[in-house]
Each structure stands twice: as C-alpha cells, then as structure tokens.
Design an enzyme around this catalytic site. Structure first.
Site, mmCIF file in Angstrom:
data_model
loop_
_atom_site.group_PDB
_atom_site.id
_atom_site.type_symbol
_atom_site.label_atom_id
_atom_site.label_comp_id
_atom_site.label_asym_id
_atom_site.label_seq_id
_atom_site.Cartn_x
_atom_site.Cartn_y
_atom_site.Cartn_z
ATOM 1 N N GLU A 43 4.860 0.532 6.856
ATOM 2 C CA GLU A 43 5.393 0.580 5.496
ATOM 3 C C GLU A 43 4.913 -0.667 4.775
ATOM 4 O O GLU A 43 5.150 -1.795 5.237
ATOM 5 C CB GLU A 43 6.917 0.634 5.464
ATOM 6 N N GLU A 68 5.704 -7.035 4.424
ATOM 7 C CA GLU A 68 6.331 -7.569 3.217
ATOM 8 C C GLU A 68 5.648 -8.875 2.839
ATOM 9 O O GLU A 68 5.414 -9.734 3.691
ATOM 10 C CB GLU A 68 7.833 -7.791 3.445
ATOM 11 N N ASP A 98 -0.094 -10.156 2.514
ATOM 12 C CA ASP A 98 -0.482 -9.440 1.308
ATOM 13 C C ASP A 98 -1.149 -8.132 1.713
ATOM 14 O O ASP A 98 -2.008 -8.107 2.608
ATOM 15 C CB ASP A 98 -1.463 -10.305 0.495
ATOM 16 N N ASP A 120 5.762 -1.826 -6.710
ATOM 17 C CA ASP A 120 5.666 -2.468 -8.028
ATOM 18 C C ASP A 120 4.743 -1.637 -8.914
ATOM 19 O O ASP A 120 3.593 -1.378 -8.549
ATOM 20 C CB ASP A 120 5.093 -3.875 -7.857
ATOM 21 N N LYS A 124 1.054 -3.045 -16.842
ATOM 22 C CA LYS A 124 -0.049 -3.356 -17.746
ATOM 23 C C LYS A 124 -1.356 -2.744 -17.233
ATOM 24 O O LYS A 124 -1.666 -2.834 -16.044
ATOM 25 C CB LYS A 124 -0.202 -4.866 -17.899
ATOM 26 N N ASP A 156 10.633 6.301 -8.477
ATOM 27 C CA ASP A 156 11.373 6.903 -9.583
ATOM 28 C C ASP A 156 10.602 6.742 -10.886
ATOM 29 O O ASP A 156 11.022 7.232 -11.927
ATOM 30 C CB ASP A 156 12.751 6.252 -9.733
ATOM 31 N N THR A 195 15.597 4.627 0.813
ATOM 32 C CA THR A 195 15.500 3.181 0.682
ATOM 33 C C THR A 195 16.697 2.681 -0.130
ATOM 34 O O THR A 195 17.451 3.472 -0.700
ATOM 35 C CB THR A 195 14.211 2.768 -0.046
ATOM 36 N N GLU A 196 16.836 1.348 -0.218
ATOM 37 C CA GLU A 196 17.894 0.782 -1.047
ATOM 38 C C GLU A 196 17.729 1.214 -2.506
ATOM 39 O O GLU A 196 18.696 1.601 -3.173
ATOM 40 C CB GLU A 196 17.867 -0.753 -0.978
#
Length: 217
Positions: A43, A68, A98, A120, A124, A156, A195-196
């Site tokens: 993940e 992460e 990364d 994320d 832009k 979402d 997920t949270e």
C-alpha cells in the site's frame, strides 16, 4: 496526508521490529524478509495504517508492506500495530520512503498487487505528474508488478478519479472494474476493508470511487 512533526517519531521508527530501515537492500529479497513465498501486496501512502493492518489480519496467506513518506504518520501506524489486536501479525512490514523510489526497493515482478487509497489529489495541473495514478507512476508500478499484477485505487475525489481512469487508458493498462459508488456496488464492495478516510467520508454521505487496473502484458 501530513501530520505535525513529532520529534520522537524517528527514534521509534529506527527501533521498531516491523520497519525495514534500508529497504533498497531488500530489493529482490522480500520473500526472504517474510520467510515464505506468499504473494506480496503493498500500500503506497498508507496513512495511519488501518487499511493495511486489517488486510494483514484478514489475509494471513499474503504478505503486506505499508509505505508512508512521513515519519509522523508512520508513527501512528506503528502505535496501532503495537496494540493487542495487531501485535501478533507476522505478515506485515513498514517502510518510510517516497513512492517515486519504488523501483529502487522492489525488483521486477516482485509485487503482486498495489493499493492506493485516498491519495493526495495534487489539484494544480502543473502537479499532475505527482499524482499516484499518473502515467509516470503507472510506469513505475509496471516495472515491479508481476505479470497480471493489479492496482486497486479508492478515492472520494471524483475529479482525481476521472483523471485516473484516463491515465489507465493512456498507459495502455487494462481497466478491469470501476464504480463511482463502491458501497452500493455489491460485487466490488464484497470484502471491502475501509480506511480511516473512507469511514469519515462515508459517514458524510460521500460516494466512494474505486477502480481495479491490470498492468499491460
């Protein structure tokens, strides 16, 4: 997702038994890390770890690696792992890195599946290449996934989702399934682990988008 800097995070990460400190040294050797030949699922951008920890608990015959970028976020996942519910799991490891460096950490065809959850959106236009579902990232994934390996993406953000559908097509991948309302699509929602963010957005009534794409042969 970025949390405020937590000074003790680095120390906890360095000492924790589940964190691989020099992941590039394990390139091509991840099956040895786990001590078996089970499939490897990763993940990218795992956040506080709820999804991957519950996946590891539900699928003991699969090995999971949570990636992460931010140490303060990884700390929260480690704290969650260290609870009675998860501390006995042996099929999970964590890496602080990364996502752009995945080819340096995983060898060709070493990964069976990649999960991207509520990434994320980089809204832009000039930052489009940074989106984890861009053709640039799909090219990276293609180099580490097995033949027939898949990416599963949930968000979402409908604008990001539409962008991702276009990028899958442009990259020459196979779009196997997709939905703009996961929780009301019985087939794709079967066995879904939230997920949270997914729990938070669902409670607000936001529909969740999901796609499953298979790397080109």
């Amino acid at each position: 997702m970025r949390l405020r800097n937590i000074p003790r995070a680095e120390g906890v990460i360095q000492m924790h038994r589940t964190v691989i400190k020099r992941p590039e040294d394990q390139r091509g050797c991840w099956h040895q890390v786990f001590g078996d030949r089970h499939p490897i699922y990763i993940e990218i951008g795992m956040g506080k770890g709820q999804f991957i920890l519950n996946m590891a608990k539900a699928h003991p015959d699969v090995n999971f690696i949570g990636i992460e970028r931010y140490s303060s976020v990884l700390l929260r996942a480690l704290e969650k792992f260290d609870t009675e519910e998860y501390e006995a799991l042996t099929n999970i490891r964590f890496v602080c890195m990364d996502a752009r460096n995945v080819e340096e950490v995983f060898a060709p065809e070493e990964v069976d599946k990649i999960f991207l959850n509520f990434s994320d959106p980089w809204p832009k236009a000039r930052h489009a290449k940074r989106r984890l579902t861009s053709t640039e990232f799909l090219e990276r994934y293609e180099k580490i996934l097995v033949q027939g390996g898949r990416v599963e993406f949930k968000t979402d953000n409908t604008e990001l989702f539409n962008f991702s559908l276009e990028q899958v097509k442009e990259a020459g991948w196979y779009l196997e399934k997709y939905t703009y309302d996961l929780h009301h699509q019985e087939e794709m929602n079967a066995g879904n682990i939230m997920t949270e963010y997914e729990e938070k957005f669902s409670l607000k009534g936001n529909p969740i988008n999901k796609l499953i794409a298979r790397r080109k042969d």
